[in-house]
Scaffold this active site. Structure first.
Site, PDB file in Angstrom:
ATOM      1  N   GLU A  47       0.828  -1.211   0.000  1.00 25.35           N
ATOM      2  CA  GLU A  47       0.000   0.000   0.000  1.00 25.35           C
ATOM      3  C   GLU A  47       0.863   1.263   0.000  1.00 25.35           C
ATOM      4  OE1 GLU A  47      -3.090   0.436  -0.544  1.00 25.35           O
ATOM      5  OE2 GLU A  47      -3.702  -1.658  -0.546  1.00 25.35           O
ATOM      6  N   TYR A 106      -6.680   6.383   4.256  1.00 22.38           N
ATOM      7  CA  TYR A 106      -6.879   5.384   3.203  1.00 22.38           C
ATOM      8  C   TYR A 106      -6.015   4.136   3.443  1.00 22.38           C
ATOM      9  CZ  TYR A 106      -6.278   2.504  -0.698  1.00 22.38           C
ATOM     10  OH  TYR A 106      -6.180   1.370  -1.430  1.00 22.38           O
ATOM     11  N   ASP A 160     -10.003   4.663  -2.534  1.00 21.81           N
ATOM     12  CA  ASP A 160      -8.949   5.452  -3.175  1.00 21.81           C
ATOM     13  C   ASP A 160      -9.557   6.205  -4.364  1.00 21.81           C
ATOM     14  OD1 ASP A 160      -9.305   3.586  -5.153  1.00 21.81           O
ATOM     15  OD2 ASP A 160      -7.196   3.012  -5.312  1.00 21.81           O
TER      16      ASP A 160
END
Ligand code: SF4
Length: 238
Positions: free
Chosen positions: A31, A108, A126
């Site tokens: 990520e 996020y 996202d």
């Protein structure tokens, strides 16, 4: 719409290495890399990173200098320092309940790690997911996250969506619409970001005399903890 989306995903979903694990460390690495780097570029770097540091304990034990060198070429190097600090935090205290306590982890990224590693019932939103939600006006549960990523990245594109290939087209109120070009990412060539990247690359090769380097870039790199300077010499942090 979930049923159509998931059926489409079963056939067209991308096979990405971080989708085959539930290890929170591996998912965090993916990520953080994906925050500002494209999927195709991330895949080999993610695999190399995990081959070198397979656990957060291994990463925590690495030197900042090695971490910065391994990150070279991915851009936005502060991510490397933050990932390293996050690994040290987890090694010392375990995974926090609130993942945004980890350096470099915003809402996020916390939602993504929470959903994919800890199976929390949240849908990480996202840019790609946001676009599909806005255009369809639909709501999707957490199990749709990866499918929404792929739909947004390959079908429901920002400017000219491929509605003809979209599994949601029958019920989508935005079907057939076109959109203004999105704001382009600022140019790298000639930017301060490029100057920083060049200075860091030189220092990553070997310690350099401060006077050899771009002074403003060095100040910014020092501020971010990417280099340290003493006695007129600039080096990676030890
Ligand atoms: S029909 Fe078009 S606008 Fe609607 S979700 Fe599919 S690709 Fe996006």
């Amino acid at each position: 719409m979930e049923t159509q989306l998931l059926a489409w995903f079963a056939e067209h979903g991308r096979d990405l290495p971080w989708r085959r694990t539930r290890d929170p460390y591996a998912i965090l690495v993916s990520e953080v890399m994906l925050q500002q780097t494209q999927v195709e570029r991330v895949v080999p770097r993610y695999l190399a990173w995990l081959a070198r540091w397979p656990t957060f304990e291994a990463l925590a034990a690495a030197s900042p200098a090695d971490v910065i060198r391994e990150w070279q070429g991915l851009g936005y190097n502060r991510r490397a320092i933050n990932l390293h600090r996050a690994a040290r935090h987890v090694a010392a205290h375990g995974w926090p309940e609130d993942l945004t306590e980890l350096p470099g982890v915003g809402p996020y990224t916390a939602a993504a790690v929470g959903a994919f590693a800890f199976r929390r019932p949240v849908l990480p939103v996202d840019t790609n997911v946001r676009r599909v939600l806005d255009r369809t006006g639909a709501t999707f549960g957490p199990r749709c996250a990866q499918a929404l990523f792929d739909l947004g990245a390959t079908v429901c594109l920002a400017r000219i969506p491929r509605c003809g290939s979209c599994p949601l087209a029958d019920a989508c109120p935005s079907r057939g619409l076109r959109y203004e070009p999105a704001r382009k990412q600022s140019r790298f060539e000639g930017s301060f970001r490029q100057r920083r990247a060049l200075a860091l690359r030189l220092v990553a090769e070997r310690p350099r005399a401060r006077r050899e380097l771009d002074a403003e870039a060095v100040v910014a790199l020092e501020r971010d903890g990417l280099v340290e300077a003493a006695d007129g010499l600039v080096r990676l942090p030890r």
